[in-house]
Motif scaffolding. Structure first.
Motif, PDB file in Angstrom:
ATOM      1  N   LEU A 207       0.798  -1.223   0.000  1.00 62.26           N
ATOM      2  CA  LEU A 207       0.000   0.000   0.000  1.00 62.26           C
ATOM      3  C   LEU A 207       0.832   1.274   0.000  1.00 62.26           C
ATOM      4  N   GLY A 208       2.150   1.176   0.186  1.00 63.23           N
ATOM      5  CA  GLY A 208       2.969   2.380   0.264  1.00 63.23           C
ATOM      6  C   GLY A 208       3.270   2.969  -1.105  1.00 63.23           C
ATOM      7  N   SER A 209       3.927   4.124  -1.084  1.00 66.58           N
ATOM      8  CA  SER A 209       4.363   4.736  -2.337  1.00 66.58           C
ATOM      9  C   SER A 209       5.441   3.872  -2.998  1.00 66.58           C
ATOM     10  N   THR A 210       5.757   4.191  -4.230  1.00 67.59           N
ATOM     11  CA  THR A 210       6.745   3.401  -4.971  1.00 67.59           C
ATOM     12  C   THR A 210       8.091   3.384  -4.253  1.00 67.59           C
ATOM     13  N   LEU A 211       8.513   4.533  -3.757  1.00 69.06           N
ATOM     14  CA  LEU A 211       9.794   4.603  -3.055  1.00 69.06           C
ATOM     15  C   LEU A 211       9.744   3.838  -1.744  1.00 69.06           C
ATOM     16  N   ALA A 212       8.648   3.977  -1.004  1.00 70.93           N
ATOM     17  CA  ALA A 212       8.514   3.254   0.270  1.00 70.93           C
ATOM     18  C   ALA A 212       8.467   1.747   0.040  1.00 70.93           C
ATOM     19  N   GLN A 213       7.824   1.312  -1.036  1.00 70.59           N
ATOM     20  CA  GLN A 213       7.777  -0.124  -1.339  1.00 70.59           C
ATOM     21  C   GLN A 213       9.174  -0.685  -1.598  1.00 70.59           C
ATOM     22  N   LYS A 214       9.982   0.054  -2.349  1.00 74.06           N
ATOM     23  CA  LYS A 214      11.338  -0.420  -2.635  1.00 74.06           C
ATOM     24  C   LYS A 214      12.159  -0.526  -1.352  1.00 74.06           C
ATOM     25  N   ARG A 215      12.042   0.463  -0.504  1.00 74.21           N
ATOM     26  CA  ARG A 215      12.828   0.439   0.739  1.00 74.21           C
ATOM     27  C   ARG A 215      12.338  -0.651   1.685  1.00 74.21           C
ATOM     28  N   ALA A 216      11.030  -0.863   1.748  1.00 71.36           N
ATOM     29  CA  ALA A 216      10.505  -1.945   2.582  1.00 71.36           C
ATOM     30  C   ALA A 216      10.988  -3.306   2.073  1.00 71.36           C
ATOM     31  N   SER A 217      11.056  -3.469   0.768  1.00 78.45           N
ATOM     32  CA  SER A 217      11.550  -4.733   0.209  1.00 78.45           C
ATOM     33  C   SER A 217      13.019  -4.948   0.552  1.00 78.45           C
ATOM     34  N   ARG A 218      13.803  -3.871   0.574  1.00 78.90           N
ATOM     35  CA  ARG A 218      15.215  -4.001   0.948  1.00 78.90           C
ATOM     36  C   ARG A 218      15.351  -4.464   2.404  1.00 78.90           C
ATOM     37  N   ILE A 219      14.531  -3.900   3.272  1.00 78.04           N
ATOM     38  CA  ILE A 219      14.592  -4.311   4.687  1.00 78.04           C
ATOM     39  C   ILE A 219      14.193  -5.769   4.828  1.00 78.04           C
ATOM     40  N   LEU A 220      13.127  -6.185   4.142  1.00 75.19           N
ATOM     41  CA  LEU A 220      12.701  -7.589   4.195  1.00 75.19           C
ATOM     42  C   LEU A 220      13.798  -8.512   3.692  1.00 75.19           C
ATOM     43  N   GLU A 221      14.533  -8.081   2.681  1.00 76.62           N
ATOM     44  CA  GLU A 221      15.634  -8.883   2.157  1.00 76.62           C
ATOM     45  C   GLU A 221      16.715  -9.073   3.214  1.00 76.62           C
ATOM     46  N   CYS A 222      17.029  -7.995   3.945  1.00 72.67           N
ATOM     47  CA  CYS A 222      18.029  -8.105   5.020  1.00 72.67           C
ATOM     48  C   CYS A 222      17.572  -9.076   6.102  1.00 72.67           C
ATOM     49  N   LEU A 223      16.295  -8.984   6.482  1.00 77.04           N
ATOM     50  CA  LEU A 223      15.782  -9.871   7.531  1.00 77.04           C
ATOM     51  C   LEU A 223      15.738 -11.314   7.038  1.00 77.04           C
ATOM     52  N   ARG A 224      15.397 -11.539   5.777  1.00 76.71           N
ATOM     53  CA  ARG A 224      15.355 -12.894   5.238  1.00 76.71           C
ATOM     54  C   ARG A 224      16.753 -13.504   5.184  1.00 76.71           C
ATOM     55  N   THR A 225      17.749 -12.695   4.866  1.00 82.42           N
ATOM     56  CA  THR A 225      19.135 -13.186   4.844  1.00 82.42           C
ATOM     57  C   THR A 225      19.558 -13.650   6.223  1.00 82.42           C
ATOM     58  N   ASP A 226      19.161 -12.880   7.240  1.00 83.78           N
ATOM     59  CA  ASP A 226      19.473 -13.275   8.618  1.00 83.78           C
ATOM     60  C   ASP A 226      18.858 -14.617   8.970  1.00 83.78           C
ATOM     61  N   LYS A 227      17.601 -14.828   8.593  1.00 84.29           N
ATOM     62  CA  LYS A 227      16.933 -16.086   8.908  1.00 84.29           C
ATOM     63  C   LYS A 227      17.609 -17.258   8.216  1.00 84.29           C
ATOM     64  N   GLY A 228      18.024 -17.044   6.957  1.00 86.12           N
ATOM     65  CA  GLY A 228      18.718 -18.106   6.241  1.00 86.12           C
ATOM     66  C   GLY A 228      20.035 -18.463   6.888  1.00 86.12           C
ATOM     67  N   LYS A 229      20.765 -17.472   7.356  1.00 87.89           N
ATOM     68  CA  LYS A 229      22.039 -17.751   8.022  1.00 87.89           C
ATOM     69  C   LYS A 229      21.830 -18.499   9.317  1.00 87.89           C
ATOM     70  N   GLN A 230      20.791 -18.137  10.063  1.00 90.92           N
ATOM     71  CA  GLN A 230      20.537 -18.812  11.336  1.00 90.92           C
ATOM     72  C   GLN A 230      20.206 -20.279  11.115  1.00 90.92           C
ATOM     73  N   VAL A 231      19.371 -20.552  10.121  1.00 88.98           N
ATOM     74  CA  VAL A 231      18.982 -21.933   9.852  1.00 88.98           C
ATOM     75  C   VAL A 231      20.176 -22.743   9.375  1.00 88.98           C
ATOM     76  N   SER A 232      21.004 -22.168   8.498  1.00 86.58           N
ATOM     77  CA  SER A 232      22.163 -22.900   7.990  1.00 86.58           C
ATOM     78  C   SER A 232      23.153 -23.185   9.111  1.00 86.58           C
ATOM     79  N   ARG A 233      23.313 -22.252  10.050  1.00 91.08           N
ATOM     80  CA  ARG A 233      24.204 -22.512  11.181  1.00 91.08           C
ATOM     81  C   ARG A 233      23.673 -23.636  12.055  1.00 91.08           C
ATOM     82  N   SER A 234      22.342 -23.684  12.216  1.00 89.67           N
ATOM     83  CA  SER A 234      21.749 -24.748  13.038  1.00 89.67           C
ATOM     84  C   SER A 234      21.968 -26.112  12.389  1.00 89.67           C
ATOM     85  N   TYR A 235      21.812 -26.180  11.082  1.00 90.73           N
ATOM     86  CA  TYR A 235      22.079 -27.442  10.396  1.00 90.73           C
ATOM     87  C   TYR A 235      23.548 -27.804  10.510  1.00 90.73           C
TER      88      TYR A 235
END
Length: 476
Positions: free
Chosen positions: A354-382
């Motif tokens: 629902l955000g503006s075009t610029l806000a959508q891009k920045r929100a996607s960047r933040i989600l990408e950072c958080l998703r990378t963290d989750k992937g690293k945590q899971v790989s370390r657990s394995y």
């Protein structure tokens, strides 16, 4: 025209129709041989002929008069400009009368009035040498003279970059700060005039580093905080805008961070009158490591910034807050963890939709950072082997019908799902909980926007979807 007077109407008519015949029979002319309409037309032709000739001469007379009036107007305009120039020269001359303070103060007041609305006068006064004597008046001990010179300088700089540069070049900034630091600086009108000048002068890029390194920033911060409740609302607004101008120049960040500006700015978020400007200043500070550290050090700063993401009625604030959070998430793992604790997931999901075009891009960047963290945590657990049993187990459980058909005493599907829940890693549980929380929050917002009743309860199908969702449903 000799034929057109009333005693000669007959000759006009005869000459117009049959000049040869009528010469012999002029005295025996029969009027009934010509219709009344023909006579009327002939007379009108003769009259209009004379009139047109008269009108031709009249137009020539009017043209002559117009030319003479235009020449007179041009001469008067030139004379007016000469008189105005003489007046400006006299004003500058009065400013330079060092022994007569009253005369100089009156001249400064005149400069303030003339330069307020006329842009061409600002340049002319500067070329005539008005700026140096006005700056010199700041050394006066008379408060009224100080105020008159300050506002005259302010008006001279409006929309004129050359004047702004000239004012700073002759040392006006240091003289203004000297007025503030003097023990007799108790007049709030002088302080407000100086703040207004700093706002105008800081708009020029070449002035930003000079003003920032001069010591003006602590004064502006004190004015903005207004701990003594002496500054007007306009003065505080001018101070905030001046600080924004100065924060644009990167080297001024260190001077700003030496003050208590960042905590004050974070605490001011929520006041819609200043929030956008406050977030803009924080956006200029966050690219530096010191700026990020200062923002993170403020209590609940990330929680406050995450809350701004939900301000759907202020897309500009959303864009600036998402920029600050994006930089902090990209640079700091600990800040990302605090964002997750603040429930940023649902806010980011809504912003990407629902955000503006610029806000959508920045929100996607933040989600990408958080998703990378989750992937690293899971790989370390394995890698540590904590999920070794899960790796060797079959991916899909046998269905209840299969176990019954094989005659084995295997567990049913639901029992195996409960066992899988028990053996799930802490990381997966956290992700699953985050997914459920996000979906529930989004459902509440959708219900609210649809104007449904407050006791609306999602269907069992939706509940089953939220309970069985995994991290794959989120772009984490």
């Amino acid at each position: 025209m000799a034929k057109c007077h009333r005693n000669n109407v007959g000759s006009v008519v005869l000459d117009h129709r049959h000049p040869a015949k009528n010469a012999a029979t002029a005295g025996h002319f029969r009027w009934n041989s010509i219709s009344a309409s023909s006579i009327r037309r002939i007379v009108l032709d003769a009259v209009s002929c004379g009139t047109s000739r008269y009108g031709y001469h009249q137009r020539h007379d009017d043209d002559d008069e117009g030319s003479s009036s235009a020449a007179t107007s041009t001469a008067s305009l030139a004379s007016g400009k000469e008189e105005a120039l003489v007046e400006l020269k006299q004003v500058v001359k009065d400013l330079q009368q060092g022994e007569d303070l009253a005369k100089r103060r009156m001249a400064a007041t005149t400069v303030r009035s003339l330069a307020k609305e006329r842009s061409e006068v600002r340049g002319t006064l500067a070329m005539l040498g008005a700026i140096p004597p006005l700056v010199g008046m700041l050394d006066s001990e008379d408060v009224h003279s100080q105020i008159a010179s300050l506002y005259a300088l302010l008006n001279l700089g409006i929309g004129n970059d050359a004047n702004k540069a000239a004012i700073v070049k002759v040392g006006a900034v240091h003289k203004m700060l000297k007025l503030i630091e003097s023990p007799d600086a108790t007049n709030s009108s002088v302080s407000e005039a100086i703040v207004a000048n700093f706002l105008g002068l800081s708009a020029l890029d070449s002035n930003k580093p000079i003003i920032g390194s001069s010591g003006a920033i602590p004064f502006l911060v004190r004015t903005l905080q207004d701990l003594d409740y002496e500054c007007s609302h306009q003065a505080k607004q001018d101070a905030l805008r001046a600080l924004y101008n100065l924060s644009i120049f990167p080297t001024n960040s260190s001077f700003i961070l030496e003050t208590e500006l960042v905590p004050f700015l974070v605490s001011s978020i929520g006041d819609m009158e200043v929030s956008e400007r406050v977030l803009a200043i924080l956006s200029n500070l966050v690219p530096t490591p010191e700026g990020r550290k200062a923002i993170s050090a403020v209590k609940d700063s990330i929680f406050i910034l995450v809350d701004v993401l939900n301000w759907t009625d202020s897309p500009e604030c959303q864009e600036k807050a998402s920029y600050i959070l994006m930089i902090m998430a990209h640079k700091s793992y600990s800040d990302r963890q605090v964002m997750i604790e603040a429930g940023i997931g649902s806010s980011l999901l809504e912003l990407t939709l629902l955000g503006s075009t610029l806000a959508q891009k920045r929100a996607s960047r933040i989600l990408e950072c958080l998703r990378t963290d989750k992937g690293k945590q899971v790989s370390r657990s394995y890698g540590r082997g904590s999920l070794g049993a899960d790796i060797s187990a079959p991916i899909f459980s046998a269905s209840p019908s299969f176990t019954k058909a094989s005659g084995g005493g295997g567990k049913g599907y639901l029992e195996e799902e409960e066992e899988e829940e028990d053996t799930m890693s802490e990381e997966k549980k956290a992700v699953k909980q985050l997914v459920q929380q996000s979906l529930q929050n989004n459902m509440r917002k959708i219900v609210k926007r649809a104007n449904l009743r407050q006791d609306f309860v999602p269907s069992q199908h939706l509940a089953s979807l939220t309970s069985s969702s995994t991290s794959k449903s989120l772009p984490f």
